[in-house]
Design a protein around this motif. Sequence first.
Motif, short mmCIF file in Angstrom:
data_model
loop_
_atom_site.label_atom_id
_atom_site.label_comp_id
_atom_site.label_asym_id
_atom_site.label_seq_id
_atom_site.Cartn_x
_atom_site.Cartn_y
_atom_site.Cartn_z
N THR A 132 38.04 33.66 31.61
CA THR A 132 37.89 35.09 31.35
C THR A 132 38.92 35.82 32.18
N THR A 133 39.52 36.81 31.58
CA THR A 133 40.46 37.64 32.30
C THR A 133 39.99 39.08 32.21
N GLN A 134 40.16 39.79 33.28
CA GLN A 134 39.76 41.18 33.29
C GLN A 134 41.01 42.03 33.25
N VAL A 135 41.03 42.93 32.31
CA VAL A 135 42.14 43.85 32.16
C VAL A 135 41.68 45.20 32.67
N PRO A 136 42.45 45.80 33.58
CA PRO A 136 42.03 47.10 34.08
C PRO A 136 41.98 48.13 32.94
N THR A 137 40.91 48.89 32.91
CA THR A 137 40.76 49.88 31.84
C THR A 137 41.02 51.29 32.32
#
Length: 161
Positions: free
Chosen positions: A96-101
Amino acid sequence: MNITVTIGLTPELKQFLTGLTNLLNFQTGVPDTFQTATPAPVQQEAAQTPVQSTPVQQMPTQAPPDLQAVPTQAPVPTQDQSVQQQQATLNQHPVTTQVPTSAPEYSFEQLAKAAAQLMDAGKQNDLLQLLSSFGAPALMQLPKEQYGAFATKLRELGAQL
């Protein structure tokens, strides 16, 4: 995928392989079965003078002491096994990768520290011009909603945030 390697049999390699085979056979108790292909005998013309033959001393069949304690290696998994293991690992732990929103938020202290770096680098005039372009005569009067854009411009001038 098949890979073919051809190796020429030199006397040194033959001696090494024979010693290795003898060592393995000695450790496992298997009789010596290593044989190398020998070239067909070459016929020579009869020589005028007789040739005296000398006896050839044979090497002992026991391996030299430095080869007796050869460590064994675990079997190397085949490519299919490696791929299956990797797929099983991926299935157990999905990536899982988290992309800054949202844009990062900066504090007054972070901006002040970055501005101090520019002042130490001799860029006071650039800093003052930057502040005036944001409509603030001093950093304390910069509106909080402009901190992100101001931080970007500080980085362009060389500050580390």
